[in-house]
Motif scaffolding. Sequence first.
Motif, PDB file in Angstrom:
ATOM      1  N   PRO A 296       0.801  -1.239   0.000  1.00 40.90           N
ATOM      2  CA  PRO A 296       0.000   0.000   0.000  1.00 40.90           C
ATOM      3  C   PRO A 296       0.827   1.279   0.000  1.00 40.90           C
ATOM      4  O   PRO A 296       0.324   2.344  -0.394  1.00 40.90           O
ATOM      5  N   PHE A 297       2.078   1.217   0.404  1.00 41.78           N
ATOM      6  CA  PHE A 297       2.907   2.420   0.436  1.00 41.78           C
ATOM      7  C   PHE A 297       3.238   2.950  -0.959  1.00 41.78           C
ATOM      8  O   PHE A 297       3.683   4.085  -1.087  1.00 41.78           O
ATOM      9  N   ILE A 298       3.025   2.119  -1.985  1.00 43.31           N
ATOM     10  CA  ILE A 298       3.304   2.611  -3.335  1.00 43.31           C
ATOM     11  C   ILE A 298       2.299   3.686  -3.753  1.00 43.31           C
ATOM     12  O   ILE A 298       2.498   4.377  -4.753  1.00 43.31           O
ATOM     13  N   TYR A 299       1.217   3.838  -2.973  1.00 44.15           N
ATOM     14  CA  TYR A 299       0.227   4.867  -3.262  1.00 44.15           C
ATOM     15  C   TYR A 299       0.399   6.096  -2.383  1.00 44.15           C
ATOM     16  O   TYR A 299      -0.462   6.987  -2.368  1.00 44.15           O
ATOM     17  N   SER A 300       1.477   6.150  -1.632  1.00 45.24           N
ATOM     18  CA  SER A 300       1.730   7.308  -0.787  1.00 45.24           C
ATOM     19  C   SER A 300       1.954   8.552  -1.636  1.00 45.24           C
ATOM     20  O   SER A 300       2.509   8.500  -2.738  1.00 45.24           O
ATOM     21  N   LYS A 301       1.527   9.698  -1.103  1.00 48.98           N
ATOM     22  CA  LYS A 301       1.787  10.960  -1.776  1.00 48.98           C
ATOM     23  C   LYS A 301       3.191  11.478  -1.470  1.00 48.98           C
ATOM     24  O   LYS A 301       3.660  12.427  -2.083  1.00 48.98           O
ATOM     25  N   ASN A 302       3.819  10.829  -0.503  1.00 48.49           N
ATOM     26  CA  ASN A 302       5.187  11.179  -0.128  1.00 48.49           C
ATOM     27  C   ASN A 302       6.147  10.325  -0.964  1.00 48.49           C
ATOM     28  O   ASN A 302       6.236   9.109  -0.788  1.00 48.49           O
ATOM     29  N   LYS A 303       6.885  10.939  -1.868  1.00 55.48           N
ATOM     30  CA  LYS A 303       7.760  10.193  -2.771  1.00 55.48           C
ATOM     31  C   LYS A 303       8.873   9.448  -2.030  1.00 55.48           C
ATOM     32  O   LYS A 303       9.334   8.405  -2.482  1.00 55.48           O
ATOM     33  N   LYS A 304       9.298  10.003  -0.894  1.00 56.72           N
ATOM     34  CA  LYS A 304      10.344   9.327  -0.129  1.00 56.72           C
ATOM     35  C   LYS A 304       9.867   7.962   0.370  1.00 56.72           C
ATOM     36  O   LYS A 304      10.630   7.001   0.385  1.00 56.72           O
ATOM     37  N   ILE A 305       8.597   7.904   0.756  1.00 55.51           N
ATOM     38  CA  ILE A 305       8.029   6.640   1.215  1.00 55.51           C
ATOM     39  C   ILE A 305       7.955   5.645   0.062  1.00 55.51           C
ATOM     40  O   ILE A 305       8.248   4.463   0.223  1.00 55.51           O
ATOM     41  N   ILE A 306       7.589   6.134  -1.114  1.00 58.42           N
ATOM     42  CA  ILE A 306       7.517   5.267  -2.289  1.00 58.42           C
ATOM     43  C   ILE A 306       8.908   4.732  -2.637  1.00 58.42           C
ATOM     44  O   ILE A 306       9.082   3.534  -2.872  1.00 58.42           O
ATOM     45  N   TYR A 307       9.886   5.628  -2.675  1.00 56.59           N
ATOM     46  CA  TYR A 307      11.254   5.223  -3.013  1.00 56.59           C
ATOM     47  C   TYR A 307      11.845   4.276  -1.969  1.00 56.59           C
ATOM     48  O   TYR A 307      12.696   3.446  -2.287  1.00 56.59           O
ATOM     49  N   PHE A 308      11.385   4.408  -0.733  1.00 55.69           N
ATOM     50  CA  PHE A 308      11.846   3.512   0.326  1.00 55.69           C
ATOM     51  C   PHE A 308      11.174   2.145   0.213  1.00 55.69           C
ATOM     52  O   PHE A 308      11.802   1.104   0.456  1.00 55.69           O
ATOM     53  N   SER A 309       9.902   2.120  -0.186  1.00 56.08           N
ATOM     54  CA  SER A 309       9.119   0.890  -0.180  1.00 56.08           C
ATOM     55  C   SER A 309       9.372   0.004  -1.397  1.00 56.08           C
ATOM     56  O   SER A 309       9.409  -1.222  -1.276  1.00 56.08           O
ATOM     57  N   ILE A 310       9.543   0.613  -2.560  1.00 58.01           N
ATOM     58  CA  ILE A 310       9.688  -0.181  -3.788  1.00 58.01           C
ATOM     59  C   ILE A 310      10.885  -1.134  -3.733  1.00 58.01           C
ATOM     60  O   ILE A 310      10.746  -2.320  -4.063  1.00 58.01           O
ATOM     61  N   PRO A 311      12.078  -0.681  -3.321  1.00 55.68           N
ATOM     62  CA  PRO A 311      13.194  -1.635  -3.211  1.00 55.68           C
ATOM     63  C   PRO A 311      12.914  -2.758  -2.218  1.00 55.68           C
ATOM     64  O   PRO A 311      13.350  -3.891  -2.427  1.00 55.68           O
ATOM     65  N   ILE A 312      12.196  -2.455  -1.141  1.00 57.71           N
ATOM     66  CA  ILE A 312      11.860  -3.486  -0.156  1.00 57.71           C
ATOM     67  C   ILE A 312      10.945  -4.527  -0.787  1.00 57.71           C
ATOM     68  O   ILE A 312      11.133  -5.740  -0.612  1.00 57.71           O
ATOM     69  N   ILE A 313       9.942  -4.066  -1.522  1.00 59.92           N
ATOM     70  CA  ILE A 313       9.007  -4.985  -2.181  1.00 59.92           C
ATOM     71  C   ILE A 313       9.733  -5.847  -3.203  1.00 59.92           C
ATOM     72  O   ILE A 313       9.545  -7.069  -3.259  1.00 59.92           O
ATOM     73  N   ILE A 314      10.584  -5.215  -4.019  1.00 61.59           N
ATOM     74  CA  ILE A 314      11.316  -5.963  -5.050  1.00 61.59           C
ATOM     75  C   ILE A 314      12.263  -6.982  -4.415  1.00 61.59           C
ATOM     76  O   ILE A 314      12.290  -8.161  -4.803  1.00 61.59           O
TER      77      ILE A 314
END
Length: 420
Positions: A180-198
């Motif tokens: 669900p963090f990939i839908y955050s409006k905070n880009k830092k959260i998205i950039y932090f979450s995507i590598p974790i998911i991958i």
Amino acid sequence: MTLDFQHSALQKFTSNVQKIKPANLFDFFLVVLFSLSLITSKAGLYISSALLLVRFIHLVLTGSISWIKIKKTPHYYMPFLIYSSGVVLCIISGNSINDLTEYARKGAMILAIPALSYLFQLSENRIAAISAIGFGVFLSTLNISIKIVESGWSGERLSAFFDLGRSGEILGYVIAFFIPFIYSKNKKIIYFSIPIIIASTVMLLINGARAPLLALLILIPIYLVVKRRINFFHLILISIIAIVGLNQTAPKILNDISNRIQSISNIHTDPSNIARLKMWETSFGFFKENLSSSPRDAIFGTGSYSFNEKYMEYLESKYSIESISTTTRFQFSYNDSHNMYLGLLNKHGIIYFLILAIGFLGAFLSIQSSNPLRDNISLVLFSFLIIGFFYTSYMDFQTSFIYFAIALISSRSFEEKIHD
């Protein structure tokens, strides 16, 4: 990718520590130790859970948490009610002292929830906990990478800090939590979450645990369709590109992974699936037998320790042990149902099963719509319910991730740092 991930995680830890007042540093340490141990250390989980319990008792005795507040907060009193009811039922059941001590040891980890719920009232602790999980994923990635560099890899199943089954289950929860963090409006959260998911997805594929894969294959497409219909098609496109690329560069690895995924539905020739179906059949038969001939065991449970002996007696009276072993290619387990629901019913009885079910349902229903982590928590809890059909995933250290998610249910704000 992992270097960026490491840098981001370390930056978050540093910035969070700088904000912490000395009086709260121990609480911060407890949250980080527990969250990091979810991914990396069984011993760390036991130690941090015990310290969290001590911390909660200290908070009550010093008046930081009043008895009135405890009575009004289910997250504070329900874990104690569930745990104590299990102890009482073990005593009433009349089973061995080993059954009581085993429950007392394994079941006690649920008592980490009250302290976590209190500590998660501070956004710094919640951010630190999520950052620690991300850092734990980085350490796991590094661990597996070192194994592959040192010994090579030809498609065999690998895990980092825990055994294959538990490691796969935890990775499934991590992926479900961060999606669900990939839908955050905070880009830092998205950039932090995507590598974790991958990274977690790659490790789960290498791990080969099928129940978490099945849970994610069911939940993620549903979630993406409900939340963002277009992202479902993006997911399909990315998956096709990844499959084509892997087929060109490492076809054997792709074949091993795809065979592992396809085997999920193979109930005719796959020995693991045949064994699991047989375990479900015999475990359910054992429960029905207890209902008619030993209602005390059905109501209060056989006990975790005594289950093995009683279950084996049942199998020897109803089945041919040699035939079971042969038809399942010796993958049949004589001490585990490989099903959380059957395991609970047989080992702990109907009453405790209902107590846990009511507690879990209550926790699920208490997720407020205003909770910014609502989707994250919901995906983890649904994953737990699905994985429970295939693993005996309760009252063990991997279940601590569920306790972590339940503790976050009481979070009412994230200071608009996650989704806003």
